[in-house]
Design a protein around this motif. Structure first.
Motif, PDB file in Angstrom:
ATOM      1  N   ILE A 157      26.433 -15.172 -34.125  1.00 52.31           N
ATOM      2  CA  ILE A 157      25.891 -14.928 -32.783  1.00 52.31           C
ATOM      3  C   ILE A 157      26.445 -13.598 -32.296  1.00 52.31           C
ATOM      4  CG2 ILE A 157      25.688 -17.380 -32.235  1.00 52.31           C
ATOM      5  CD1 ILE A 157      28.067 -17.083 -30.390  1.00 52.31           C
ATOM      6  N   THR A 158      25.774 -13.038 -31.332  1.00 49.88           N
ATOM      7  CA  THR A 158      26.184 -11.737 -30.805  1.00 49.88           C
ATOM      8  C   THR A 158      26.480 -11.859 -29.311  1.00 49.88           C
ATOM      9  OG1 THR A 158      23.921 -11.110 -30.237  1.00 49.88           O
ATOM     10  CG2 THR A 158      24.675 -10.556 -32.453  1.00 49.88           C
ATOM     11  N   CYS A 159      27.114 -10.846 -28.776  1.00 53.65           N
ATOM     12  CA  CYS A 159      27.438 -10.839 -27.350  1.00 53.65           C
ATOM     13  C   CYS A 159      26.160 -11.010 -26.534  1.00 53.65           C
ATOM     14  CB  CYS A 159      28.115  -9.528 -26.964  1.00 53.65           C
ATOM     15  SG  CYS A 159      29.500  -9.076 -28.023  1.00 53.65           S
ATOM     16  N   SER A 160      25.074 -10.363 -26.958  1.00 55.62           N
ATOM     17  CA  SER A 160      23.846 -10.395 -26.169  1.00 55.62           C
ATOM     18  C   SER A 160      23.073 -11.705 -26.307  1.00 55.62           C
ATOM     19  CB  SER A 160      22.939  -9.218 -26.540  1.00 55.62           C
ATOM     20  OG  SER A 160      22.575  -9.307 -27.896  1.00 55.62           O
ATOM     21  N   ASN A 161      23.544 -12.603 -27.150  1.00 54.58           N
ATOM     22  CA  ASN A 161      22.943 -13.942 -27.154  1.00 54.58           C
ATOM     23  C   ASN A 161      23.244 -14.654 -25.844  1.00 54.58           C
ATOM     24  OD1 ASN A 161      23.525 -14.393 -30.670  1.00 54.58           O
ATOM     25  ND2 ASN A 161      21.582 -14.090 -29.651  1.00 54.58           N
ATOM     26  N   CYS A 162      24.409 -14.347 -25.259  1.00 61.15           N
ATOM     27  CA  CYS A 162      24.830 -15.020 -24.020  1.00 61.15           C
ATOM     28  C   CYS A 162      24.805 -14.089 -22.812  1.00 61.15           C
ATOM     29  CB  CYS A 162      26.241 -15.588 -24.176  1.00 61.15           C
ATOM     30  SG  CYS A 162      26.367 -16.836 -25.478  1.00 61.15           S
ATOM     31  N   HIS A 163      25.072 -12.829 -23.020  1.00 61.73           N
ATOM     32  CA  HIS A 163      25.194 -11.878 -21.914  1.00 61.73           C
ATOM     33  C   HIS A 163      24.032 -10.899 -21.891  1.00 61.73           C
ATOM     34  CE1 HIS A 163      29.400 -12.978 -20.976  1.00 61.73           C
ATOM     35  NE2 HIS A 163      29.571 -13.086 -22.271  1.00 61.73           N
ATOM     36  N   GLN A 164      23.699 -10.443 -20.702  1.00 64.09           N
ATOM     37  CA  GLN A 164      22.702  -9.396 -20.542  1.00 64.09           C
ATOM     38  C   GLN A 164      23.451  -8.150 -20.075  1.00 64.09           C
ATOM     39  OE1 GLN A 164      20.570  -7.141 -20.864  1.00 64.09           O
ATOM     40  NE2 GLN A 164      18.766  -8.394 -20.563  1.00 64.09           N
TER      41      GLN A 164
END
Lengths: 739, 327
Positions: free
Chosen positions: B195-202
């Motif tokens: 998973i990547t940071c942008s999976n959870c954060h915008q």
């Protein structure tokens, strides 16, 4: 099979690349094929926590098509292995784009575990013929087959984005996540709740999500309407097992099938005076239905007021903020958020099927959170900027339970143990870049959390029957307790010479749980980090250091309800005796990590080398002080207070060395030779190494069968998480071809 | 009464801001000083590597409408270069925009926003933390490094959006504490590339807490952990309120990303007669018998979870049963 898949894909890409190996070809890409050998001291799930690194071949590649307005890319690796991925994306520039992905990876928890059940990981777990808790004291009578605690995540999904309808836009995304495997689960005996068995609970569920957004965007305005639907199905919702302690057939109720949908509007508007107003409003509903007769096998004498439970939770959310740049150097932000969680689920009464007496009911919870805040940032000079902020947040909690079918809800006052809380948070920041090569940031934040504490009706603390009510008067749940928090963070960014970047950061946080008698009363954290990199004409160096220490202090009162003198007194202010006394714990973790590495060319554009070393260590301790030292309230024997402390408390050491030599034979073809060493050592009082003797006489470590007294047994474990340690040497060779 | 004063204070602050508002210009454009465009061939003479990367990128494609390739090429972003060429080149010479971190962040962002302002990804940029903290597009995105695909060992999914490396490396340049956390023993599979940071954060702006892609923490977690969504008949109150009360999102030293070890975490709330208030020191662990103690199945192994396994909620009836999360 795996090898065939890899070779088939590689050959296909090779043929493809040969056919289109021209300068003006719209195709480009690369393929890699490698092999790895692994020498590992012992099998450990920790080595492959989220991977499936195994000896043998591995490969992958990517293919890119880019011509005129159309573009397409496919990228995949480790095909045929249990941790592969394939991703595709493409589209037509300015008109639409899409993506698709398929990925699978394991979550390995623990390997080579044991079970008293003959069919671990299934939905119906039984014992061998004649097996009882007594016979199971002998490990040799257990089924000989071992199993692994692991589950696989398979995720497939895609997106589609329509851009050609500007200024309108539309996008949709969907994915399905499937999990299969088993996890450790504890189930106590209904006959004697102190007896418990660890079993392998099956995981077999699917989550499907679909979301769509339609909207309109211009430079000045943005409006988007979104909706989504998600459904979860559990193929292993109920697990039946035969209780080894003689309780007969039992059942575990897992996660129910559920679904959720949401509607959302988000909008922004650029206003005069360099302002932007943003707004979002949404509604989400989560629902589930459970046939209650499936959740148990036999609970004599109890019926429920309804045959099924319908879960229904709604989220109402509204948020708005206004950012402005009223003066050249001043920016401001005002914001408001409101979240209302409404629990409309069924209240279920438990009724004595013989007498009709009310035995109890489930308790449901919901809350409302309101947040308002303001921030202002002012640039004093080109190099100095200050920020001030304030936020107020109010959380109202409600609980409701049914008494004889009447819903009792107390929305205006908090009941004992479920306090309403409010928070005032102030922060101040300075950003100062006095020199071209020096930048600093300093932030201070103060938080005060208040809580309404409603005391229970006055009771006699000396009455054992009132003990829990008395304890509730002195106990605040840590997430809803009155608290004062101070937080400081300072950062230094240095670029003293060209291509040398160093960042130093220090963070401090202190929590004081004001007026707390029982529960957490103090917590503190310090973290110091250094991160740097240097590039000297293609020779790169990088390093980091992190030191993080945390500790949490808490006080608890032990109360043994008995009518045998000395009688207990639940008040923590009362004098201690062997049936009621206070004890404190101070839990500390010191974690530090460092690493360094370098990459440099040996022969320019031909041969390069990358080497890296990483190390991490954690030391945890639990210090205990106690007003009374005997573990057996009925025995006056006192323990040595120093021996109460726990020293291996999630202690571990991780280190790895990696070295890679990259040889570019030609611009298109390259080789990589690599070596990786990884080591993990773990020591913990709760999960020590397995005691090979498995007898109480030696007590060297973890045992599958635990007995509180000779000749008895009260715990049957499976060995979950006992295989943490490993040493591994990994060698790999990889050939890469680009076209 | 206290809340009334707080609210009135906020209202006054709001009024003050409006009263004191005056026109201003946010987007400070670099002064051109009479420079004119020289064309990409002139740039290519000295900056051939950069030019090649630009030409291979989507910015260099004429088929894409309104692209720099259909306008002034390199100078679409870096500004007209005649003075730069006349003065013999050099970093920033002639008023060129270098996108160096020392340049005003709003000015650097304005160059990108000139074309990308209509992107739906940037709809909430003004509301976001990154803009407030003077983070500019070029601090994370590097147009000249070109798109990368992950065909290496353990790098996971292909990086997107011209990030010079895996996402967590880019985000970790500023978020050093998060970078340390994701490398700890118990972590979400971020470094493994699952998973990547942008999976959870915008990162471009969001109205959720910590710029997450949801209105609340729980609604975000339920997207992957739908088994915790319930709703359950027997609820564990902190679970429904905020997963982050007990779990660390990025990584930590305790199993299952817990903030504290079990039983200490549980005893942060639970103190009652019988075993919740019991002291679980070394005398209750596996080797407790060696020091005169007595091992307890509430302490060793998985501790409280040896019995209370359904800790996120339960639909089992009976007491003790679902109400104590033991079924």
């Amino acid at each position: 099979m795996k090898t065939k898949i890899i070779l088939a894909c590689i050959v296909s890409l090779l043929l493809f690349s040969h056919a289109y190996a021209e300068d003006n070809s719209p195709f480009s890409g690369g393929i890699f094929l490698g092999g790895r050998g692994i020498n590992q001291s012992q099998k450990s799930a920790n080595f492959n926590q989220y991977n499936e690194i195994a000896p043998g071949l591995f490969g992958g590649g990517n293919l890119v098509y880019d011509k005129d307005k159309y573009h397409f890319m496919v990228d995949g690796a480790y095909l045929g292995e249990d941790d592969y991925y394939v991703k595709m994306k493409g589209g037509k520039w300015g008109e639409y784009k899409f993506s698709l992905y398929f990925t699978e990876f394991p979550h390995n928890l623990s390997f080579e575990d044991r079970s008293v059940f003959v069919n671990p990981g299934s939905q119906v777990q039984g014992l061998g013929t004649g097996a009882t808790a007594t016979s199971l004291r002998n490990l040799s009578t257990w089924p000989s087959t071992s199993f692994d605690y692991k589950y696989t995540r398979k995720d497939a999904g895609g997106t589609f984005d329509l851009q050609m309808i500007r200024p309108f836009f539309f996008n949709v995304d969907a994915n399905q996540l499937k999990r299969e495997g088993q996890v450790p689960w504890g189930a106590n005996s209904p006959g004697s709740v102190s007896n418990t068995t660890e079993l392998a609970k099956p995981i077999d569920d699917t989550t499907t999500n679909v979301n769509a957004t339609f909207g309109w965007k211009s430079k000045q305005y943005y409006a988007a309407f979104s909706s989504g639907y998600s459904w979860y199905t559990n193929g292993a919702e109920y697990i039946s097992f035969v209780d080894p302690f003689g309780g007969g057939l039992n059942r575990i109720a897992g996660a129910p099938d559920n679904n959720s949908y949401y509607l959302k509007f988000t909008g922004t508007a650029k206003l005069p005076l360099s302002s932007t107003f943003s707004f979002t409003g949404s509604f989400q509903q989560n629902k589930s239905t459970t046939n209650l007769s499936n959740t148990y096998v036999n609970i004599p004498g109890v019926t429920t007021s309804k045959p099924s439970f319908n879960g229904d939770v709604e989220y109402w959310n509204v948020a708005a903020n206004l950012t402005s740049n009223p003066w050249k150097n001043l920016t401001t932000k005002l914001y408001f958020k409101y979240l209302d969680n409404k629990n409309k689920s069924d209240t279920i009464d438990y009724i004595n099927s013989t007498t009709g007496a009310f035995l109890g009911s489930n308790e449901l919870f919901d809350y409302q959170r309101t947040t308002v805040g303001a921030e202002g940032a002012y640039r004093f000079t080109k190099t100095l900027k200050g920020i001030l902020g304030y936020e107020f947040s109010d959380l109202q909690r409600r609980s409701h339970e049914s008494e004889l079918g009447e819903v009792h809800e107390d929305p205006t006052t908090a009941e004992a143990g479920i306090p309403d809380t409010w928070e005032n948070k102030w922060n101040a920041q300075l950003v100062w870049n006095p020199l071209d090569w020096l930048g600093t940031r300093l932030k201070y934040q103060k938080l005060y959390r208040g809580a309404t504490i409603n005391m229970s009706n006055p009771v006699n603390p000396a009455d054992p029957a009132s003990a829990n009510a008395v304890l509730d008067n002195y106990k605040q749940d840590f997430y809803a307790a009155r608290k004062t928090q101070d937080m400081i963070k300072s950062t230094l960014d240095l670029t003293p010479i060209s291509n040398l970047d160093v960042t130093l950061e220090y963070a401090f946080k202190h929590d004081s749980y004001d007026g707390q008698t029982l529960g957490y009363y103090k917590a503190q954290q310090h973290e110091f980090i250094m991160d740097g990199s240097y590039d000297l004409k293609g020779v790169k160096f990088f390093g980091f250091f992190d030191y993080d220490t945390t500790w949490t202090d808490q006080q608890t009162r032990y109360v043994n309800v008995t009518s045998t003198p000395p009688l207990p007194n639940a008040s923590p202010l009362a004098a201690p005796n062997q049936n009621s006394f206070n004890w404190r714990s101070s839990l500390q973790n010191n974690n530090y990590a460092y690493g360094a590495g370098s990459s440099f060319p040996i022969i320019k554009d031909k041969l390069s080398f990358i080497v890296q070393y990483d190390f991490q260590k954690n030391n945890g301790t639990g210090d205990f002080t106690s007003q009374f030292l005997s573990t057996n309230p009925n025995s006056p024997i006192a323990l040595n207070p120093n021996l109460l402390n726990i020293y291996p408390w999630d202690d571990y050491t991780m280190q790895s060395i990696s070295a890679r030599l990259k040889y570019d034979v030609t611009k298109q073809f390259g080789l990589m030779f690599g070596y990786i060493y990884r080591q993990f050592k773990y020591n913990d009082a709760q999960i020590p190494a397995v005691d090979p003797n498995q007898t109480s006489a030696t007590i060297l470590g973890y045992r599958y069968v635990m007995n509180p007294a000779p000749g008895t047994v009260n715990t049957l474990l499976s060995g979950a998480y006992t295989d943490q340690n490993y040493n591994a040497n990994i060698f790999f060779v990889r050939a890469m071809y680009k076209f | 009464m206290k809340r009334f004063f707080v609210f009135s204070g906020l209202v006054e602050l709001l009024l003050l801001c409006f009263l004191l508002m005056s026109p201003s210009g946010v987007l400070a454009q670099a002064k051109r000083g009479g420079a004119t465009f020289v064309g990409v061939d002139a740039c290519k003479e000295c900056h051939e590597d950069r030019f090649k990367a630009y030409a291979a990128s989507v910015h260099g494609k004429k088929v894409v409408p309104d692209n720099p390739a259909n306008r002034e090429g390199c100078e679409s972003c870096h500004g007209p270069g005649s003075l730069h060429v006349d003065q013999g080149g050099g970093k920033g010479v002639g008023g060129m925009i270098t996108f160096n971190k020392k340049e005003n962040s709003d000015m650097r962002s304005a160059v990108c926003l000139n074309c990308h302002e209509n992107s739906t990804q940037l709809a909430l940029w003004d509301s976001g933390v990154h803009k407030k903290k003077d983070v500019s597009c070029s601090d994370c995105h590097s147009i000249h490094s070109g798109p990368k695909t992950a065909t290496g060992y353990g790098t996971g999914m292909a990086p997107m959006g011209y990030l010079p490396g895996p996402e967590y490396v880019t985000c970790g340049k500023c978020h050093l504490d998060i970078k340390a956390a994701i490398n700890r023993r118990s972590h979400h599979p971020i470094v493994e590339g699952r998973i990547t940071c942008s999976n959870c954060h915008q990162p471009h702006g969001s109205m959720g807490p910590a710029q997450i892609k949801a209105d609340s923490v729980n609604q975000l977690c339920y997207k992957c952990h739908a088994d915790k969504r319930g709703p359950y008949m027997n609820e564990h109150p902190p679970v429904g309120e905020n997963c982050a009360y007990c779990h660390l999102a990025h990584g930590g030293v305790h199993t299952a990303l817990l903030t504290e070890k079990v039983p200490n975490l549980c005893q942060g709330c639970h103190d009652a007669t019988r075993h919740p208030g019991t002291r679980y020191g070394a005398d209750t662990m596996f080797t407790g018998g060696l020091i005169g103690g007595s091992p307890s199945n509430k302490a060793f192994g998985r501790s409280c979870l040896n019995c209370h396994s359904n800790i996120h909620g339960s639909n089992a009836i009976g007491s003790p049963g679902g109400d104590f999360f033991i079924r």
